[in-house]
Scaffold this motif. Structure first.
Motif, short mmCIF file in Angstrom:
data_model
loop_
_atom_site.label_atom_id
_atom_site.label_comp_id
_atom_site.label_asym_id
_atom_site.label_seq_id
_atom_site.Cartn_x
_atom_site.Cartn_y
_atom_site.Cartn_z
N PHE A 141 35.49 -1.43 -13.14
CA PHE A 141 35.74 -0.05 -12.73
C PHE A 141 34.50 0.58 -12.14
O PHE A 141 34.49 1.12 -11.05
N HIS A 217 40.92 9.25 -7.56
CA HIS A 217 41.88 8.64 -8.47
C HIS A 217 42.20 9.62 -9.58
O HIS A 217 41.59 10.68 -9.67
N ASP A 219 43.38 9.69 -14.00
CA ASP A 219 43.22 8.88 -15.20
C ASP A 219 44.34 8.95 -16.24
O ASP A 219 44.26 8.24 -17.24
N HIS A 357 40.21 13.10 -9.00
CA HIS A 357 38.75 13.29 -8.94
C HIS A 357 38.10 12.09 -8.27
O HIS A 357 38.69 11.00 -8.20
FE LIG Z 1 38.31 8.91 -13.65
#
Ligand SMILES: [Fe+2]
Length: 432
Positions: A141, A217, A219, A357
């Motif tokens: 990530f 993206h 979350d 964000h």
């Molecule tokens: Fe994030």
């Protein structure tokens, strides 16, 4: 208001749901899309109608943000910690927080306190030979960094725990949690006054760093957002003909379920994600951006159901990868992407858990870019469950269950000791 005359009394067709990752993803996507469209149709509307309602709302917000930007105004709401502590946040600041669903808390911690924490973290990792032993990024990530990490998989330093269990942190978390509707349908979904101390990592990006940033993206989940029963309930208004009642601040059904497993998952329910600055950072040095429109989530949820998206596609969302947001499917939303203003060490930055964000790229960064990630994750069934894992990780110095199993700190003798937990810390870990 009653959304639509056809929202009569006839029960809507139920949705199939998958409580763990479906084996046949394209098949499940086709099935859920058909079922969601059928349900919307049974409410007397079409997906295009419902999407248009939300799009119109969001379009007005985007226009407002762009006009504000033209006038040179700060898009992100900013509130002084002192006003939160004194319970005298000005009404206009509160209204802006509700509208934009993100916030900079100025002076959340004393500047010197934040810089001391920063020095303590450096001392903590250096005294344990962290750089000599660092094995590279443990997930895909935040990858593609050099031999020295930017993201430190370190969770249990005294500095982090002191910040997590501090009264100042608890006050801001309670204030932010309080923006949410935490009781509805006869259920108390979470306790806004008690946080679960979600342990996360540290980022330290040195002067001169160049970084390609982090793409836009979100979350809160991936395909589970459409496929689990809890999420289908949480987003019920989008699919049952009552889209006008969709409320991004309603916690109903969000605090019990969990996400499909993946390297980027979060087991906890977070009202806001957040971090505390451990260095001063200028707004043009590769900082956090958001699309500060909480209702945008409704667009993201409905967009894949429109006719121009292939039947086995969810606008790029799949399991085990973050939920992407881009110009390809969301050009309107992306126009509103707005960065934080300059922040000082000790300020904190927060954004609603559903919001898009990104982190901007930077070349030859001026100054440090150091943060401790500390979100607001109020006490609820989901967070109580995860707290049991967190307690064990705390006891053994392990990486918490949501993160790669790197476990650097297990042998580090100067971890934050259990004896230093205060009442907030014990409550947060579920020990009191
Ligand atoms: Fe994030």
């Amino acid at each position: 208001m009653p959304a639509h005359p056809a929202l009569a009394t006839a029960p809507l067709p139920p949705l199939p749901h998958w409580e763990s990752t479906p084996a046949d993803l394209p098949g499940a996507i086709r099935e859920i899309k058909t079922a969601l469209r059928t349900r919307v149709a049974a409410s007397g509307r079409t997906v295009s109608d419902v999407f248009a309602v939300i799009e119109q709302r969001v379009r007005a917000r985007v226009a407002e943000i762009m006009a504000s930007r033209e006038r040179g105004e700060t898009i992100w709401p900013v509130i002084d910690y002192a006003d939160i502590e004194a319970g005298r946040v000005p009404a206009d600041a509160l209204a802006k927080l509700r509208r934009r669903a993100c916030l900079v808390v100025r002076g959340h911690f004393d500047h010197e306190q934040a810089l001391t924490w920063e020095r303590d973290i450096v001392e903590y990792v250096e005294s344990n030979g962290f750089f000599e032993n660092y094995r590279g990024p443990g997930d895909d990530f935040f990858g593609s960094v050099g031999s020295r990490p930017e993201i430190y998989p370190v969770y249990w330093s005294a500095a982090q725990m002191q910040a997590r269990q501090s009264t100042r942190m608890a006050r801001v978390q309670a204030f932010l949690n309080g923006q949410w509707k935490h009781e509805s349908e006869g259920v108390k979904w979470f306790d806004p006054t008690r946080d679960s101390l979600y342990p996360d990592r540290i980022r330290r990006r040195p002067p001169g760093a160049s970084s390609s940033g982090l793409g836009a993206h979100l979350d809160p989940g991936t395909l589970d957002l459409w496929m689990t029963e809890a999420c289908q309930n949480a987003f019920r208004h989008l699919f049952d003909g009552t889209v006008e009642e969709y409320d991004p601040w309603d916690a109903a059904y969000r605090t019990a379920g969990s996400q499909y497993p993946g390297t980027t998952m979060c087991s906890a329910f977070r009202t806001f994600q957040g971090w505390t600055a451990l260095s001063d950072m200028d707004h043009d040095q590769g900082v956090l951006h958001t699309v500060p429109i909480p209702e945008a989530m409704a667009c993201l949820m409905l967009r894949p159901l429109l006719a121009d998206v292939p039947e086995d596609e969810m606008c790029g969302v799949t399991v085990n990868q973050v939920f992407p947001a881009s110009d390809t499917w969301h050009p309107l939303l992306m126009q509103a992407l707005s960065g934080i203003p300059d922040v000082k060490a000790g300020d904190s930055v927060w954004w609603h858990c559903d919001m898009i964000h990104s982190v901007a790229p930077v070349e030859n960064q001026q100054g440090w870019g150091n943060v401790m990630y500390i979100p607001a994750a109020p006490w609820c069934p989901r967070n109580r469950r995860y707290a049991a894992e967190v307690r064990e990780a705390f006891r053994t110095g392990s990486s918490p269950g949501d993160f790669p199993a790197e476990h650097y700190e297990r042998t580090w003798a100067n971890r934050f000791p259990a004896g230093d937990l205060n009442a907030t810390g014990r409550r947060g870990l579920g020990l009191a």
